[in-house]
Design a protein around this motif. Structure first.
Motif, PDB file in Angstrom:
ATOM      1  N   LEU A 217       0.861  -1.371  -0.033  1.00 28.03           N
ATOM      2  CA  LEU A 217       0.473  -0.214   0.229  1.00 28.03           C
ATOM      3  C   LEU A 217       0.891   1.083   0.106  1.00 28.03           C
ATOM      4  CD1 LEU A 217      -3.009   0.702   0.211  1.00 28.03           C
ATOM      5  CD2 LEU A 217      -2.930   1.155   2.268  1.00 28.03           C
ATOM      6  N   SER A 218       1.786   0.754   0.706  1.00 27.33           N
ATOM      7  CA  SER A 218       3.113   2.452   1.084  1.00 27.33           C
ATOM      8  C   SER A 218       3.368   2.669  -0.394  1.00 27.33           C
ATOM      9  CB  SER A 218       4.153   2.030   1.841  1.00 27.33           C
ATOM     10  OG  SER A 218       5.135   1.021   1.331  1.00 27.33           O
ATOM     11  N   VAL A 219       3.797   1.476  -1.344  1.00 28.13           N
ATOM     12  CA  VAL A 219       4.439   2.175  -3.058  1.00 28.13           C
ATOM     13  C   VAL A 219       3.225   2.607  -3.583  1.00 28.13           C
ATOM     14  CG1 VAL A 219       6.527   0.778  -2.416  1.00 28.13           C
ATOM     15  CG2 VAL A 219       4.134  -0.324  -3.820  1.00 28.13           C
ATOM     16  N   MET A 220       2.050   2.224  -2.919  1.00 30.31           N
ATOM     17  CA  MET A 220       0.623   2.425  -4.524  1.00 30.31           C
ATOM     18  C   MET A 220       1.041   3.943  -5.143  1.00 30.31           C
ATOM     19  SD  MET A 220      -3.416   1.986  -4.289  1.00 30.31           S
ATOM     20  CE  MET A 220      -4.780   2.433  -4.719  1.00 30.31           C
ATOM     21  N   LYS A 221       0.738   4.733  -6.439  1.00 23.19           N
ATOM     22  CA  LYS A 221       0.504   5.771  -6.887  1.00 23.19           C
ATOM     23  C   LYS A 221      -1.208   5.810  -6.650  1.00 23.19           C
ATOM     24  CE  LYS A 221       4.488   5.989  -9.158  1.00 23.19           C
ATOM     25  NZ  LYS A 221       5.196   5.951 -10.577  1.00 23.19           N
ATOM     26  N   GLY A 222      -2.175   7.348  -6.531  1.00 19.61           N
ATOM     27  CA  GLY A 222      -2.837   7.672  -6.388  1.00 19.61           C
ATOM     28  C   GLY A 222      -3.605   8.402  -4.763  1.00 19.61           C
ATOM     29  N   LEU A 223      -3.059   7.799  -3.837  1.00 20.49           N
ATOM     30  CA  LEU A 223      -3.608   8.496  -2.309  1.00 20.49           C
ATOM     31  C   LEU A 223      -2.572   8.722  -2.306  1.00 20.49           C
ATOM     32  CD1 LEU A 223      -5.494   4.792  -1.833  1.00 20.49           C
ATOM     33  CD2 LEU A 223      -6.791   6.378  -2.785  1.00 20.49           C
ATOM     34  N   ASN A 224      -2.898  10.102  -0.725  1.00 21.23           N
ATOM     35  CA  ASN A 224      -1.732   9.702  -0.126  1.00 21.23           C
ATOM     36  C   ASN A 224      -2.079   9.522   1.042  1.00 21.23           C
ATOM     37  OD1 ASN A 224      -4.002  10.581   1.602  1.00 21.23           O
ATOM     38  ND2 ASN A 224      -4.467  12.990   0.295  1.00 21.23           N
ATOM     39  N   GLU A 225      -1.216  10.068   1.833  1.00 23.43           N
ATOM     40  CA  GLU A 225      -0.874   8.581   3.550  1.00 23.43           C
ATOM     41  C   GLU A 225      -2.176   8.984   4.331  1.00 23.43           C
ATOM     42  OE1 GLU A 225       1.399   7.303   3.555  1.00 23.43           O
ATOM     43  OE2 GLU A 225       2.471   8.073   1.537  1.00 23.43           O
ATOM     44  N   LYS A 226      -2.245   9.759   4.229  1.00 23.57           N
ATOM     45  CA  LYS A 226      -3.900   9.752   4.808  1.00 23.57           C
ATOM     46  C   LYS A 226      -5.077   9.474   4.479  1.00 23.57           C
ATOM     47  CE  LYS A 226      -7.228  13.776   7.430  1.00 23.57           C
ATOM     48  NZ  LYS A 226      -7.054  14.782   7.524  1.00 23.57           N
ATOM     49  N   ALA A 227      -4.706   8.931   3.475  1.00 27.39           N
ATOM     50  CA  ALA A 227      -5.724   8.246   2.603  1.00 27.39           C
ATOM     51  C   ALA A 227      -5.969   7.050   2.755  1.00 27.39           C
ATOM     52  CB  ALA A 227      -6.108   8.860   1.545  1.00 27.39           C
ATOM     53  N   LYS A 228      -4.611   6.921   2.419  1.00 34.59           N
ATOM     54  CA  LYS A 228      -3.987   5.077   3.024  1.00 34.59           C
ATOM     55  C   LYS A 228      -4.080   4.298   4.122  1.00 34.59           C
ATOM     56  CE  LYS A 228      -0.132   5.014  -0.691  1.00 34.59           C
ATOM     57  NZ  LYS A 228       0.836   6.107  -1.274  1.00 34.59           N
TER      58      LYS A 228
END
Length: 797
Positions: free
Chosen positions: A669-680
């Motif tokens: 999840l941490s390397v997924m693009k398109g979501l900011n850290e707060k959303a993750k």
């Protein structure tokens, strides 16, 4: 965000309450001629609702009083369908409202600004308006064919009125045959039937002398006189007509509103002697002030002034908004005020159990009418006013009906003034009274707050709620059981014969014939009407159940999309929100209604007593095809994840289980693009709660069961042919009205917009089309004339 959340939720609850109140007041005012609130109070409720809906357009429903005009016709008269709807007018209360109206007209006609700024070199062009007093009577339609009066009708709900032909023939200033020559082959004249002040006083004197009923005001007297079943009674009443416009026409007429009225006058139809032409908003305001100063000296009651764009071509270009024209407005006079004493506050119980405070006042005469009570809406209004029993209050009225409490005169408060207390027990059935809880659902959380409404928890065990529920259940647009009016329903409930809607289907001849107003024939007729109602459409049945916030259009939508009562009963809120115009709050209302054990029992009893639903079938094709994985993820209301984030997650996870697994794989999840850290982080926390995982899987399981899942086999059924398209109507249509054209386009799936843009699919341009046609041509859009439009409709079936 914290401050806005309760506001939006409060708006939803307030909108529901306002709609319920306005529907009741519409019925009493337009159908029974027994208005229970003043026009000023109705206008306040209506404009509060309109303002709330403007702030929250997602909460607008087709059955809202703002989308619609008036109420239903009485069954005692034959029905008349208005080929050209009889619309109501928007209202202006302040000078600024009228100036805003003039600005909208000018913008709609693409006119340059007028010279309102003091610039002597401005190139503004003033709009010409017709001006005439707004009479307070009953709107009617008079149909002339070849110059002969062939039919008279009331406005009714704007689409369907009552046939009062025999009665209008008795009104002396209505010509039975048009004078002169040159009138159209078919001419529908519209006007106001009213009673002069002198005629009203004379009528009441005769009524009092003979021991008959006296009337509260000229408007009530006119409406009651015109809608007598015996035309001889109407003939004895001093009624008059004032023509103010036209409806259906087959033939030539002048191309200005005033020109048409002058033509009507030449053919023997009375028009206002105060009719004037004004150029620009300032002259309209001058006319309004002049008439206001002479109001008391006029021989009839008025409650404002009506301004209309004089040019018919401009009227056609401006068109309509919801159920009112953009080219006309009623500028109301300020409400009248008086002082009186609040003697008591009593509480009434409505269909939904709402316990509403009602002010009982020391009787006082306001503008010629004695008033003694006023609604207080809810306890928040009581708190806002700081109201106590014994207070001296300012009451306001307009429209010559009943007042509203607008202010407390605190310096006159007596020492023994008492606080207004909500009863702990229902004043009708004695059940517990509870304050409603407002639930605001937003991304990632629910917020609870106290509502303004108190409710009796007795439901159908409460006679007040039961009576109102039965009245709604048997109404024309619901189960349509003719012969069950309010008094009949009250008798059935008071006698203990009906304790639930299902009990109607167990009534016997012996039980009915003993009731007041029922003889052998009427009892048999009622039993036959009840029997005939056993096969309602699914949509009628859903509407008849009286689900909060579910009007006629939403009931139709539920029936068309879900196809069966079983699916509607079981549908989860998140699944219901796939329906257009069904928000999460309404979806929860629907779900809560069908989850209630008492409501389930009523439905079981109805089906057990012979209710056989019609038009049940498969899931609607478009509804079945609308669900996607990204849509489901968006509906889970995970904080920080909206439509774009949901799409990214759907692409990455591939399935709901894949997304759940991804949420717990922090490295992936941490390397997924398109979501900011707060959303993750919010995603991880959401699916770390087992109940949230179970909820998501439950929704997916229902989508599979209903055949809506994105992996479900799609049926080879085409959707509506114009789905996703935006059409614009401009100019006049000769074969059908623009309202009919709009209905046909919407039935084919199109959205009908009021303005042209690059997103417009097609423009239908009739005679008189102006700036919208020019813009469509400039953008290179598809344009159809009326003949081509009719051919297109024919091709689409």
């Amino acid at each position: 965000m914290t401050d806005a959340a309760p506001s939006a939720q409060s708006a939803a609850k307030r909108i529901a309450q306002l709609r319920s109140e306005l529907d009741e007041h519409n019925y009493r005012y337009h159908v029974l001629d027994e208005p229970s609130i003043p026009d000023a109070e109705y206008d306040r409720l209506y404009h509060e609702l309109k303002a709330l809906e403007a702030e929250h357009p997602e909460l607008i429903t087709p059955d809202s009083p703002t989308q619609r005009v008036g109420s239903l016709a009485l069954s005692a008269f034959g029905e008349v369908r208005h080929e050209v709807p009889m619309l109501s007018l928007g209202n202006a209360f302040e000078e600024g409202d009228l100036l805003d109206f003039d600005r909208r007209v000018r913008e709609g006609l693409d006119l340059p600004a007028g010279d309102h700024s003091g610039d002597l070199f401005a190139e503004g062009v003033d709009v010409e308006y017709s001006c005439e007093p707004k009479l307070d009577g009953l709107a009617v339609s008079l149909l002339y064919e070849r110059g002969q009066l062939v039919r008279g009708a009331t406005r009714g709900d704007g689409s369907t009125g009552e046939d009062i032909s025999a009665n209008v023939r008795t009104i002396r200033n209505i010509p039975l045959r048009l004078h002169g020559s040159g009138w159209p082959e078919v001419l529908e004249v519209r006007g106001e039937v009213f009673m002069s002040k002198a005629g009203f006083e004379a009528l009441n004197a005769r009524q009092a002398e003979s021991g008959g009923k006296t009337f509260a005001n000229p408007r009530n007297a006119a409406a009651g006189s015109l809608r007598q079943l015996d035309p001889k009674i109407t003939a004895s009443r001093p009624l008059e007509l004032c023509a103010y416009g036209i409806g259906r026409v087959e033939g030539e007429l002048p191309q200005t509103h005033i020109g048409i009225l002058q033509a009507l006058k030449g053919w023997g139809l009375p028009i206002s002697r105060e009719l004037k032409l004004a150029k620009g908003a300032q002259q309209c305001l001058d006319y309004y002030r002049a008439i206001g100063e002479r109001r008391e000296t006029l021989p009839y009651e008025i409650d404002g002034v009506v301004f209309k764009v004089n040019s018919l071509a401009s009227q056609r270009e401006l068109g309509f908004r919801a159920r009112e024209p953009r080219w006309a407005i009623a500028h109301k006079f300020p409400a009248m005020e008086e002082l009186t004493e609040l003697l008591a506050v009593e509480f009434q119980v409505g269909r939904t159990g709402a316990v509403t405070p009602v002010a009982r006042l020391q009787p006082v005469k306001v503008a010629g009418v004695t008033v003694s009570n006023a609604t207080l809406h809810n306890m928040d209004e009581v708190a806002r006013l700081g109201l106590m029993v014994g207070d001296t209050v300012i009451i306001r009225r307009a429209g010559d009906v009943i007042p509203q409490v607008v202010q407390v005169v605190r310096e006159r408060r007596p020492a023994d003034a008492r606080a207004v207390q909500v009863p702990e027990q229902c004043p009708v059935c004695g059940s517990r009274v509870e304050r409603t809880q407002l639930v605001k659902r937003s991304k990632g959380r629910e917020t609870l707050s106290e509502g303004a409404v108190y409710r009796c928890v007795g439901r159908l065990a409460c006679a007040a709620q039961l009576k109102q529920a039965i009245i709604h259940f048997v109404s024309r647009r619901a189960m349509d059981i003719e012969g069950l009016g309010e008094k009949s329903v009250e008798q059935l409930v008071d006698e203990g014969l009906v304790r639930s809607p299902a009990d109607l289907y167990s009534l016997t001849f012996e039980q009915i014939v003993g009731l007041e107003g029922f003889a052998e024939l009427s009892s048999n007729n009622l039993l036959a009407a009840i029997a005939d109602s056993r096969t309602p459409s699914l949509a009628r049945f859903i509407y008849a159940l009286g689900i909060p916030d579910v009007g006629e259009e939403t009931a139709k939508l539920l029936a068309r999309a879900l196809g069966s009562l079983a699916r509607i009963q079981r549908a989860l809120p998140e699944v219901l929100t796939y329906l257009p115009d069904v928000g999460l709050e309404v979806a929860h209302e629907i779900r809560n209604f069908f989850a209630d054990g008492h409501n389930q029992q009523v439905i079981r009893d109805l089906l057990a007593r012979g209710i056989a639903l019609q038009e049940e079938g498969e899931l609607g094709a478009e509804f079945a095809a609308c669900a996607t994985l990204e849509g489901l993820l968006d509906k889970l209301n995970i904080a920080g994840i909206a439509a774009t984030g949901a799409r990214k997650l759907a692409e990455k996870g591939g399935s709901l289980d894949g997304v759940i697994a991804l949420s717990q794989d922090w490295l992936e999840l941490s390397v997924m693009k398109g979501l900011n850290e707060k959303a993750k982080q919010a995603l991880r926390e959401h699916f770390a709660v087992p109940a949230n995982v179970e909820r998501a899987r439950t929704i997916e399981a229902q989508l599979r069961e209903f055949g809506m899942h994105w992996q479900s086999e799609r049926k080879a059924v085409e959707g509506l042919p114009l789905a996703g398209q935006t059409w614009v109507l401009t100019g006049s249509l000769e074969v059908m009205s623009r309202d009919v054209a709009k209905d046909k386009l919407e039935s084919l799936g199109a959205k009908v917009a009021g303005s042209v843009s690059a997103k417009t699919t097609c423009v239908v341009a009739g005679p008189g089309a102006g700036s919208k046609l020019a813009k469509a041509q400039e953008l290179g859009l598809r344009v159809l004339d009326e003949a081509e439009f009719l051919a297109e409709l024919s091709r689409l079936g």
